[in-house]
Design a protein around this motif. Structure first.
Motif, PDB file in Angstrom:
ATOM      1  N   THR A  25     -38.718 -16.458  -6.769  1.00 13.97           N
ATOM      2  CA  THR A  25     -38.213 -15.213  -6.184  1.00 13.97           C
ATOM      3  C   THR A  25     -38.498 -14.051  -7.125  1.00 13.97           C
ATOM      4  OG1 THR A  25     -36.464 -16.368  -4.964  1.00 13.97           O
ATOM      5  CG2 THR A  25     -36.159 -14.011  -5.356  1.00 13.97           C
ATOM      6  N   LYS A  27     -38.494  -9.572  -7.636  1.00 13.86           N
ATOM      7  CA  LYS A  27     -37.891  -8.301  -7.221  1.00 13.86           C
ATOM      8  C   LYS A  27     -38.692  -7.132  -7.794  1.00 13.86           C
ATOM      9  CE  LYS A  27     -33.545  -5.713  -7.114  1.00 13.86           C
ATOM     10  NZ  LYS A  27     -32.127  -5.673  -7.563  1.00 13.86           N
ATOM     11  N   SER A 124     -32.333  -9.442  11.368  1.00 14.75           N
ATOM     12  CA  SER A 124     -31.746  -9.457  10.032  1.00 14.75           C
ATOM     13  C   SER A 124     -30.989  -8.161   9.787  1.00 14.75           C
ATOM     14  CB  SER A 124     -32.832  -9.622   8.965  1.00 14.75           C
ATOM     15  OG  SER A 124     -33.558 -10.823   9.141  1.00 14.75           O
ATOM     16  N   GLN A 125     -30.155  -8.155   8.760  1.00  9.72           N
ATOM     17  CA  GLN A 125     -29.346  -6.983   8.450  1.00  9.72           C
ATOM     18  C   GLN A 125     -30.219  -5.764   8.176  1.00  9.72           C
ATOM     19  OE1 GLN A 125     -26.616  -7.589   5.233  1.00  9.72           O
ATOM     20  NE2 GLN A 125     -26.029  -5.439   5.100  1.00  9.72           N
ATOM     21  N   PHE A 127     -31.616  -2.335   6.542  1.00  5.48           N
ATOM     22  CA  PHE A 127     -31.640  -1.946   5.132  1.00  5.48           C
ATOM     23  C   PHE A 127     -32.035  -0.485   5.007  1.00  5.48           C
ATOM     24  CE2 PHE A 127     -35.682  -3.829   6.270  1.00  5.48           C
ATOM     25  CZ  PHE A 127     -36.635  -2.965   5.764  1.00  5.48           C
ATOM     26  N   ASP A 158     -32.580  -0.569  -0.778  1.00  4.64           N
ATOM     27  CA  ASP A 158     -31.681  -1.711  -0.860  1.00  4.64           C
ATOM     28  C   ASP A 158     -32.422  -2.906  -1.454  1.00  4.64           C
ATOM     29  OD1 ASP A 158     -29.598  -0.320   0.238  1.00  4.64           O
ATOM     30  OD2 ASP A 158     -29.791  -1.170   2.249  1.00  4.64           O
ATOM     31  N   VAL A 160     -32.571  -5.943  -0.666  1.00  5.70           N
ATOM     32  CA  VAL A 160     -33.217  -6.869   0.274  1.00  5.70           C
ATOM     33  C   VAL A 160     -34.649  -6.441   0.591  1.00  5.70           C
ATOM     34  CG1 VAL A 160     -31.074  -7.661   1.333  1.00  5.70           C
ATOM     35  CG2 VAL A 160     -32.249  -5.655   2.265  1.00  5.70           C
ATOM     36  N   THR A 163     -37.046  -7.688  -2.495  1.00  2.00           N
ATOM     37  CA  THR A 163     -37.023  -9.095  -2.909  1.00  2.00           C
ATOM     38  C   THR A 163     -37.895  -9.957  -2.002  1.00  2.00           C
ATOM     39  OG1 THR A 163     -34.746  -8.787  -3.694  1.00  2.00           O
ATOM     40  CG2 THR A 163     -35.514 -11.055  -3.413  1.00  2.00           C
ATOM     41  N   SER A 164     -38.640 -10.879  -2.613  1.00  2.00           N
ATOM     42  CA  SER A 164     -39.480 -11.801  -1.842  1.00  2.00           C
ATOM     43  C   SER A 164     -39.509 -13.159  -2.523  1.00  2.00           C
ATOM     44  CB  SER A 164     -40.907 -11.254  -1.710  1.00  2.00           C
ATOM     45  OG  SER A 164     -41.474 -11.038  -2.994  1.00  2.00           O
ATOM     46  N   THR A 177     -39.074 -12.963   3.173  1.00  3.40           N
ATOM     47  CA  THR A 177     -38.219 -11.901   2.658  1.00  3.40           C
ATOM     48  C   THR A 177     -36.951 -11.814   3.490  1.00  3.40           C
ATOM     49  OG1 THR A 177     -39.013 -10.108   4.076  1.00  3.40           O
ATOM     50  CG2 THR A 177     -40.328 -10.596   2.106  1.00  3.40           C
ATOM     51  N   PRO A 178     -35.885 -11.243   2.941  1.00  4.69           N
ATOM     52  CA  PRO A 178     -34.641 -11.083   3.703  1.00  4.69           C
ATOM     53  C   PRO A 178     -34.791 -10.136   4.894  1.00  4.69           C
ATOM     54  CG  PRO A 178     -34.231 -10.891   1.343  1.00  4.69           C
ATOM     55  CD  PRO A 178     -35.718 -10.847   1.528  1.00  4.69           C
ATOM     56  N   THR A 179     -35.886  -9.364   4.933  1.00  8.08           N
ATOM     57  CA  THR A 179     -36.093  -8.403   6.018  1.00  8.08           C
ATOM     58  C   THR A 179     -36.908  -8.981   7.174  1.00  8.08           C
ATOM     59  OG1 THR A 179     -38.116  -7.519   5.023  1.00  8.08           O
ATOM     60  CG2 THR A 179     -36.029  -6.520   4.352  1.00  8.08           C
TER      61      THR A 179
END
Length: 258
Positions: A25, A27, A124-125, A127, A158, A160, A163-164, A177-179
């Motif tokens: 991971t 960032k 997803s949330q 950002f 943000d 998220v 980050t990958s 990714t979180p996105t």
């Protein structure tokens, strides 16, 4: 190609090992990254919105209604004039909001601040990001204060969006990714599909050495971005030189192993 944020990709040429220097991971450290200083040109004048620095260029009515655009990740954009110093933009794909952004020029006209929220297509949330530009030149007489040419100053996003996670998969690599952005590709130079907001993109990988690769993104079959990505010998830092062909912007992003 980051929206600002770059689309980074990495790989290792010898796929006989369970892991590569890119696995794990990462960032993005925006403070250590170097963003392209090529100017951004916007204009809101006579009821029209023009983005000369967009690729392809955007020229639509600034009436707050959804206007069709081509060549973007979104297929409509609505530009609302809030006041003499502020505009609000909404991008949609197939009727679903992809992003909302508010651009506000400072009272002295020297700084432009853009606050943006993105809505991942996978649910997803959302950002947020904030971008600040400094003015280089003014827009046409009588135009909205957001008009003119601007040089990017800084970006805050943000976590998220920064980050990958990379994983070795057979003779290839996957990114998630979180996105919702992600892909899985082999190191064979062939095009593979990209998931998420960039679903009209493909990615291909090419080895440049033990710790370096070239990643090519295409949008609708045409080369969009070529990235040279290198992992440091100690495996703690990843450097991406991102060359966006349509805009002519070259940025260098630094990512840190988490």
């Amino acid at each position: 190609m980051k929206k600002f944020l770059c689309l980074v990709s990495c790989f290792f040429p010898v796929m006989l090992f369970a892991q590569t220097p890119f696995d794990g991971t990462w960032k993005t450290n925006i403070a250590q990254s170097k963003l392209s200083q090529k100017l951004y040109l916007f204009s809101v004048n006579n009821g029209m919105y023009d983005c000369e620095s967009c690729a392809p260029k955007i020229n639509v009515k600034a009436d707050g209604q959804d206007q069709p655009v081509t060549g973007q990740t979104y297929d409509t954009i609505a530009v609302q004039i809030v006041d003499a110093n502020t505009i609000h933009l909404t991008g949609k794909k197939a009727g679903k909001t992809e992003f909302e952004a508010t651009r506000t020029a400072a009272e002295d006209g020297k700084m432009l601040t853009a606050s943006r929220i993105d809505y991942p297509v996978d649910g997803s949330q959302p950002f947020k990001a904030e971008v600040k530009w400094t003015r280089v030149s003014k827009g046409p007489a009588g135009s909205n204060a957001t008009s003119g040419s601007w040089r990017i100053e800084n970006v805050n996003q943000d976590a998220v969006a920064l980050t990958s996670t990379w994983k070795s998969v057979g003779d290839g690599l996957s990114i998630s990714t979180p996105t919702g952005f992600g892909w899985e590709a082999k190191l064979d130079g062939k095009d593979y599909p990209v998931k998420g907001t960039y679903a009209n993109y493909t990615v291909s990988l090419k080895s440049l050495g033990d710790h370096s690769i070239e990643v090519t993104y295409k949008r609708d079959g045409k080369i969009e971005t070529v990235e040279k990505i290198t992992v440091s010998p100690d495996g703690k830092k990843m450097t991406t030189v991102d060359d966006n062909k349509p805009t002519g912007r070259v940025s260098t992003y630094i990512e840190e192993k988490q």
